[in-house]
Design an enzyme around this catalytic site. Structure first.
Site, mmCIF file in Angstrom:
data_model
loop_
_atom_site.group_PDB
_atom_site.id
_atom_site.type_symbol
_atom_site.label_atom_id
_atom_site.label_comp_id
_atom_site.label_asym_id
_atom_site.label_seq_id
_atom_site.Cartn_x
_atom_site.Cartn_y
_atom_site.Cartn_z
ATOM 1 N N CYS A 1 1.028 -1.066 0.009
ATOM 2 C CA CYS A 1 -0.087 -0.122 -0.004
ATOM 3 C C CYS A 1 0.722 1.277 -0.145
ATOM 4 O O CYS A 1 0.857 2.010 -1.058
ATOM 5 C CB CYS A 1 -1.020 -0.188 1.229
ATOM 6 S SG CYS A 1 -2.059 -1.378 1.090
HETATM 7 N N1 NAD Z 1 -2.706 -6.066 1.738
HETATM 8 C C1 NAD Z 1 -3.206 -4.981 2.630
HETATM 9 O O1 NAD Z 1 -3.004 -4.643 3.434
HETATM 10 C C2 NAD Z 1 -4.417 -3.973 1.654
HETATM 11 C C3 NAD Z 1 -5.071 -2.963 2.420
HETATM 12 C C4 NAD Z 1 -5.923 -2.394 1.553
HETATM 13 C C5 NAD Z 1 -5.985 -2.658 0.384
HETATM 14 N N2 NAD Z 1 -5.357 -3.220 -0.440
HETATM 15 C C6 NAD Z 1 -5.587 -3.315 -1.805
HETATM 16 O O2 NAD Z 1 -6.343 -4.524 -2.155
HETATM 17 C C7 NAD Z 1 -6.137 -5.209 -3.244
HETATM 18 C C8 NAD Z 1 -5.692 -6.709 -3.013
HETATM 19 O O3 NAD Z 1 -4.626 -6.721 -2.300
HETATM 20 P P1 NAD Z 1 -4.271 -7.788 -1.474
HETATM 21 O O4 NAD Z 1 -3.090 -7.346 -0.763
HETATM 22 O O5 NAD Z 1 -5.190 -8.771 -1.092
HETATM 23 O O6 NAD Z 1 -3.601 -8.729 -2.686
HETATM 24 P P2 NAD Z 1 -2.929 -10.123 -2.911
HETATM 25 O O7 NAD Z 1 -1.928 -10.283 -3.903
HETATM 26 O O8 NAD Z 1 -2.865 -10.661 -1.355
HETATM 27 O O9 NAD Z 1 -4.184 -10.900 -3.233
HETATM 28 C C9 NAD Z 1 -4.643 -10.822 -4.723
HETATM 29 C C10 NAD Z 1 -5.513 -12.215 -5.025
HETATM 30 O O10 NAD Z 1 -5.969 -11.936 -6.329
HETATM 31 C C11 NAD Z 1 -5.771 -12.978 -7.233
HETATM 32 N N3 NAD Z 1 -6.326 -12.542 -8.391
HETATM 33 C C12 NAD Z 1 -5.308 -11.874 -9.455
HETATM 34 N N4 NAD Z 1 -6.121 -11.657 -10.533
HETATM 35 C C13 NAD Z 1 -7.388 -12.315 -10.353
HETATM 36 C C14 NAD Z 1 -8.496 -12.290 -11.268
HETATM 37 N N5 NAD Z 1 -8.614 -11.879 -12.402
HETATM 38 N N6 NAD Z 1 -9.506 -13.134 -10.397
HETATM 39 C C15 NAD Z 1 -9.603 -13.616 -9.424
HETATM 40 N N7 NAD Z 1 -8.682 -13.315 -8.604
HETATM 41 C C16 NAD Z 1 -7.330 -12.808 -9.163
HETATM 42 C C17 NAD Z 1 -4.302 -13.356 -6.899
HETATM 43 O O11 NAD Z 1 -4.061 -14.618 -7.308
HETATM 44 C C18 NAD Z 1 -4.130 -13.178 -5.420
HETATM 45 O O12 NAD Z 1 -4.489 -14.395 -4.750
HETATM 46 C C19 NAD Z 1 -4.958 -4.195 -3.677
HETATM 47 O O13 NAD Z 1 -5.562 -3.255 -4.675
HETATM 48 C C20 NAD Z 1 -4.194 -3.556 -2.686
HETATM 49 O O14 NAD Z 1 -3.762 -2.428 -3.069
HETATM 50 C C21 NAD Z 1 -4.344 -4.241 0.205
#
Ligand code: NAD
Length: 420
Positions: free
Chosen positions: A263
């Site tokens: 982030c």
């Molecule tokens: N990690 C955090 O603390 C956090 C906090 C707030 C917001 N976010 C935001 O949330 C979003 C997700 O982050 P995250 O940390 O959960 O990511 P992550 O990498 O942990 O998980 C994302 C998942 O999405 C899957 N994926 C990719 N393309 C896909 C598709 N087309 N269909 C289905 N699944 C798919 C991946 O295989 C992966 O398992 C990002 O935009 C991030 O910036 C993250």
């Protein structure tokens, strides 16, 4: 009674999507989780959670309720609400919305009248209306806003935070029109204690960027002051501790080896990408990035100075890095400043090993970094660098080893360390 079999379908089962699935099950919803990563899906179905905040026990319990995971998206057609929580990384230093677009394609393939689609991935203002909706409209004749409903809700999850979780952290929500907003509001009110409504999706998208830019800029400010205080022979930690006694108008931030995770280093770049489209840089963001990005090499230089005083050359010396995750008590090493620190040391011919109870493997420049597993070997190093203040390190009693410690975290459990 809804005609849909599942209340919620989630695309992307990572740090954001998996907790959403679990808390929704706990809130009594029926949930379908879809991820393109088949290996992850099969582990999840076997009750193996990839994230610390969700234990295997909790996952297994949810699997016995109304939760299923799959790498086949067709079940999305049976879900009333669909949340997109896929990655939004940077590729070639630019926002990469390819995951959001491929998620939109999967949704469009399976779209059914009455569905509510909510984007939760962090992104720049305008994505919901300018990228997500046009992508869905390529495939369907259903009218967005009348037949299907769309909105944006930023995720505020803070991995490892025991106090503020998915349920008790207020959630900002928005819809592209009133009908969409009303449906999205009723949905989240089932699983979140407080929802906060913005007038449109652009405002909700911007909320997330404000929150993370605020953190990035304040971390950069305290990092810069830490460097200056060191030069002025002032203890920055004492200054921060005294300043934070002010009950109003001051929020304390602590210096550190840089910023990491998915982030803080990335989201402000989404903001500057958007504002550059109108010919305006976000000057604060760019300066903050520069300062925070310089912190790993600052840490390395401070250690070089220390080693110099101790009469030890860098080349051939051995440094143990304690904690390589980007923050306390989690295993996530994405964008961790530890990677830059290690890269920098390796270029100077230093032998590096790491100790991290949450991280099993770490690769830097395609080379596997040795993991120290034996506490008895801690004495074999020329320097210990405390990089991430995992709670477990308190019990290690690092002072028992006859090795100098550089503390980049300002932890209060080591007395005799050189601090950032
Ligand atoms: N990690 C955090 O603390 C956090 C906090 C707030 C917001 N976010 C935001 O949330 C979003 C997700 O982050 P995250 O940390 O959960 O990511 P992550 O990498 O942990 O998980 C994302 C998942 O999405 C899957 N994926 C990719 N393309 C896909 C598709 N087309 N269909 C289905 N699944 C798919 C991946 O295989 C992966 O398992 C990002 O935009 C991030 O910036 C993250």
């Amino acid at each position: 009674m809804s005609e849909f079999k599942y209340d919620l379908g989630i695309l992307g089962l990572g740090y954001v999507g998996l907790p959403l699935a679990i808390y929704s099950i706990e809130g009594g919803l029926k949930v379908f989780g879809y991820d393109i990563n088949s290996e992850k899906v099969s582990k999840l179905n076997n009750g193996q959670s990839p994230i610390e905040d969700i234990s295997n026990e909790t996952l297994k319990k949810s699997l016995k309720s109304n939760l299923i995971f799959s790498d086949d998206s067709s079940t999305l057609a049976e879900c009333e609400h669909i949340v997109i929580s896929v990655p939004t990384p940077l590729t070639d230093f630019k926002p990469d919305l390819s995951y959001v677009i491929s998620a939109a394609k999967e949704i469009a393939k399976n779209i059914v009248k009455g569905q509510v689609i909510i984007l939760e991935s962090t992104t720049y203002p305008g994505t919901t209306t300018e990228v997500l909706i046009p992508e869905i409209e390529k495939t369907t004749d259903l009218v967005v806003g009348e037949d299907i409903f769309v909105g944006y809700s930023p995720e505020r999850i803070d991995p490892g935070n025991k106090e503020w979780n998915f349920k008790n952290t207020p959630k900002v929500i928005s819809g592209i029109n009133e009908k969409s907003l009303n449906k999205i509001k009723s949905f989240y009110e089932q699983i979140i204690e407080v929802v906060v409504v913005t007038s449109g999706t652009k405002e909700a998208e911007m909320v997330k960027l404000l929150e993370n830019t605020y953190r990035q800029v304040n971390i950069a400010l305290i990092n810069e002051l830490a460097i200056l205080c060191n030069m002025l022979d002032i203890d920055i930690w004492e200054v921060v501790d005294a300043a934070k006694t002010k009950p109003f108008g001051f929020e304390s931030f602590r210096p550190g080896p840089g910023v990491g995770g998915h982030c803080i280093p990335i989201d402000p770049k989404y903001l500057s990408f958007k504002t550059r489209q109108i010919g305006k840089p976000v000057r604060f963001v760019e300066l903050a990035q520069e300062i925070n990005n310089s912190m790993p090499s600052y840490v390395v230089n401070r250690i070089i100075e220390r080693m110099n005083i101790l009469g030890k050359p860098m080349k051939g010396s051995k440094i143990l890095i304690l904690g390589v995750a980007y923050k306390k008590d989690i295993s996530d090493t994405r964008e961790s400043p530890a990677i830059d620190v290690i890269e920098n040391f390796l270029a100077k011919g230093v032998e590096i090993a790491f100790y991290d109870p949450f991280v099993d493997n770490l690769k830097v420049n395609n080379s596997e970094i040795k993991k120290e597993v034996n506490l008895k070997n801690f004495d074999d190093y020329d320097m210990h660098l405390l990089h991430t203040p995992h709670s477990e390190f308190v019990k290690l009693n690092l002072s028992q080893y006859n090795v100098p410690i550089f503390d980049a975290t300002g932890s209060d459990f080591i007395d005799d360390a050189e601090r950032i």
